[in-house]
Design an enzyme around this catalytic site. Structure first.
Site, short mmCIF file in Angstrom:
data_model
loop_
_atom_site.label_atom_id
_atom_site.label_comp_id
_atom_site.label_asym_id
_atom_site.label_seq_id
_atom_site.Cartn_x
_atom_site.Cartn_y
_atom_site.Cartn_z
N GLU A 129 -18.82 -4.96 -31.91
CA GLU A 129 -18.54 -6.38 -32.18
C GLU A 129 -18.34 -7.15 -30.87
O GLU A 129 -17.49 -6.79 -30.05
CB GLU A 129 -17.30 -6.50 -33.09
CG GLU A 129 -17.15 -7.88 -33.66
CD GLU A 129 -16.01 -7.98 -34.67
OE1 GLU A 129 -15.78 -7.02 -35.44
OE2 GLU A 129 -15.36 -9.04 -34.68
N LYS B 201 -7.68 -5.90 -40.32
CA LYS B 201 -9.03 -5.54 -39.84
C LYS B 201 -9.15 -5.86 -38.36
O LYS B 201 -9.70 -5.10 -37.57
CB LYS B 201 -10.09 -6.28 -40.67
CG LYS B 201 -11.53 -5.87 -40.35
CD LYS B 201 -12.14 -6.64 -39.19
CE LYS B 201 -13.56 -6.19 -38.93
NZ LYS B 201 -14.12 -6.75 -37.71
N ASP C 72 -10.69 10.83 -34.88
CA ASP C 72 -11.30 10.64 -36.20
C ASP C 72 -10.88 9.28 -36.75
O ASP C 72 -9.76 9.12 -37.23
CB ASP C 72 -10.84 11.80 -37.09
CG ASP C 72 -11.33 11.69 -38.52
OD1 ASP C 72 -11.84 10.63 -38.91
OD2 ASP C 72 -11.18 12.68 -39.25
N HIS D 57 -16.13 -16.19 -30.26
CA HIS D 57 -16.99 -15.18 -30.88
C HIS D 57 -18.47 -15.52 -30.64
O HIS D 57 -19.25 -14.67 -30.21
CB HIS D 57 -16.68 -15.14 -32.38
CG HIS D 57 -17.38 -14.04 -33.09
ND1 HIS D 57 -17.00 -12.73 -32.96
CD2 HIS D 57 -18.45 -14.06 -33.91
CE1 HIS D 57 -17.80 -11.98 -33.68
NE2 HIS D 57 -18.69 -12.76 -34.27
C1 MEV Z 1 -12.89 -10.22 -36.80
O1 MEV Z 1 -13.51 -9.00 -36.49
C2 MEV Z 1 -11.39 -10.06 -36.86
C3 MEV Z 1 -10.63 -11.31 -37.30
O2 MEV Z 1 -11.12 -11.80 -38.54
C4 MEV Z 1 -9.17 -10.90 -37.41
C5 MEV Z 1 -8.27 -11.96 -38.00
O3 MEV Z 1 -8.74 -12.82 -38.79
O4 MEV Z 1 -7.06 -11.88 -37.73
C6 MEV Z 1 -10.80 -12.42 -36.30
#
Ligand code: MEV
Length: 437
Positions: A85, A279, A295, A392
């Site tokens: 990413e 995430k 792992d 991003h």
């Molecule tokens: C993207 O990989 C992760 C985010 O969505 C985490 C978040 O929203 O806190 C930017």
């Protein structure tokens, strides 16, 4: 119509590819080339990778990156990260720098106990199985003395075995809940070998127990396996500094800290937000887990289960203001290792670990928790200020340009132009089109 293939694993790599390409890809030579261009010329290295799993036909690359300037408990680390990413490593590096100027990260290991269960059917008298277990426990422990000899020398091994009556949840269901210390090893093989040995001893000994014999009711082992839920193998990391020092992206410290805490509170109460919030944490954690040959599936499963330990899935991080200080922390279970498994086999894993000065498992737990906390800080910092897309898409621009086969000159012009224009696939494609006119 396609016919099933037999004896597939015995075929050579070329035969496997030939079969694959003729069966599914119309004998397309480009597909073969794609697979083969990733083969390594170093035969020894290729053989090593082929040996990790069955039916290998190629290698799958992911970028191996580093995030410098992580000050953790007073020591500076450059953290290896493997991830696809685009913005994750940049975010980690920025956050490391931000906290480097504010005292760095503090981390501590709370506990290191791992566990596994022998799942048992028993429909007889509870007192009989309890009596049998207390009489047999020393024999069960003794049965693994050879297996745990080396682990014991390093201060680890089986900690305890407890018989748990789980018949309230499922009729006739008992467990032998076993706890272990595995030191610097993740210990999955060790734990599973111990469990299977204990299970065998338990079952065979039960055949000689008078109470079971008289009623013809014997316990039966269903399965023996370690648990990836490890709430007793915990690590905590935190950052803190005076609220006044938290100013960022044109926002004063107090406004930033207040909005940041609100964002964490939302993740605490709203599952849809909590999953995404966590995430983002896993972006950092998985990247270090992969770079150090651990792992990631077991770590993911264990951490997400921990996020719902109270019955509701919630944020893994916490943020608050106390005595004028902003305090941001994470607490996660991590069963990982720095010896055994891939750690001694994969050259890049060995490299990653040596970059971290060959840490103990405990030290690596701290580094990984910090990587997760840093990633969450970076995500929330963007989300509550500029929004996530700016950073991003800035990183993603390179991918879009690669996709359009942009030349070096076109890339330079694009980067300059998109500094103050919104980046989308079509906007970049149009820009390149104009340049090529
Ligand atoms: C993207 O990989 C992760 C985010 O969505 C985490 C978040 O929203 O806190 C930017």
């Amino acid at each position: 119509m396609l016919q099933p293939v037999s004896g597939f694993s015995k075929k050579t790599k070329d035969e496997k590819i030939d079969w694959l390409v003729s069966s599914y890809l119309n004998n397309d030579s480009d597909s073969k080339n794609v697979l083969k261009q990733y083969w390594n010329n170093d035969e020894k290295l290729q053989k090593l990778h082929d040996g990790f799993i069955e039916n290998t036909i190629s290698n799958y690359y992911l970028p191996f990156a580093i995030a410098p300037n992580f000050l953790i408990n007073g020591d500076l680390f450059t953290i290896p990260m493997v991830i696809e990413e685009s913005s994750v490593v940049a975010a980690a590096s920025n956050t490391a720098k931000y906290w480097l100027e504010r005292g760095g990260f503090k981390a501590e290991v709370i506990s290191t106990t791992k566990n596994g269960q022998i799942h048992i059917n028993f429909y007889g008298d509870d007192l009989a199985i309890q009596t049998f277990f207390s009489e047999t426990k020393p024999t069960l422990i003794k049965s693994i003395s050879e297996i745990e000899k080396n682990m014991k020398k390093r201060g680890g091994g089986l900690l305890d075995i407890v018989l748990v009556n789980t018949t309230d949840s499922l009729e006739g269901y008992y467990q032998l809940h076993c706890t272990f210390e595995t030191n610097d090893a993740m210990g999955a093989n060790f734990i599973n070998t111990c469990l299977e040995e204990i299970a065998g001893t338990f079952e065979s000994t039960s055949k000689l127990f008078a109470d079971f014999i008289s009623k013809n009711e014997f316990p039966e082992v269903v399965m023996s396996i370690l648990s990836n839920y490890v709430p007793e193998c915990l690590v905590r990391a935190q950052v803190s500094c005076p609220v006044g020092e938290m100013s960022t992206n044109d926002m004063d410290g107090n406004t930033f800290a207040t909005k940041f805490i609100r964002a964490v509170e939302i993740a605490k109460v709203e599952k849809r937000r909590a999953v995404t919030h966590n995430k983002g944490i896993m972006n950092g954690i998985d990247a270090v887990i992969l770079a150090t040959g651990n792992d990631f599936r077991s770590v993911e499963a264990g951490i997400h289960a921990y996020a719902s330990k109270g019955g509701n899935y919630t944020s893994l991080t916490d943020a608050k203001i106390a005595d004028g200080n902003f305090i941001f922390s994470i607490e996660i279970p991590l069963a990982i290792g720095t010896i055994g498994g891939l750690t001694a086999l994969h050259p890049l894993v060995k490299f990653g670990l040596s970059l971290l000065q060959n840490p103990s498992a405990k030290k690596l737990m701290k580094i990984i928790a910090v990587a997760g906390l840093a990633q969450n800080f970076a995500a929330l910092r963007s989300l509550i200020t500029t929004g996530i897309q700016k950073g991003h898409m800035k990183m993603h621009l390179v991918n879009i340009l690669n996709n359009l086969d942009a030349t070096q000159a076109e890339s330079v012009k694009s980067v300059a132009y998109f500094k103050d224009h919104t980046i989308t696939n079509s906007a970049v494609a149009n820009f390149i089109k104009q340049l090529r006119k």
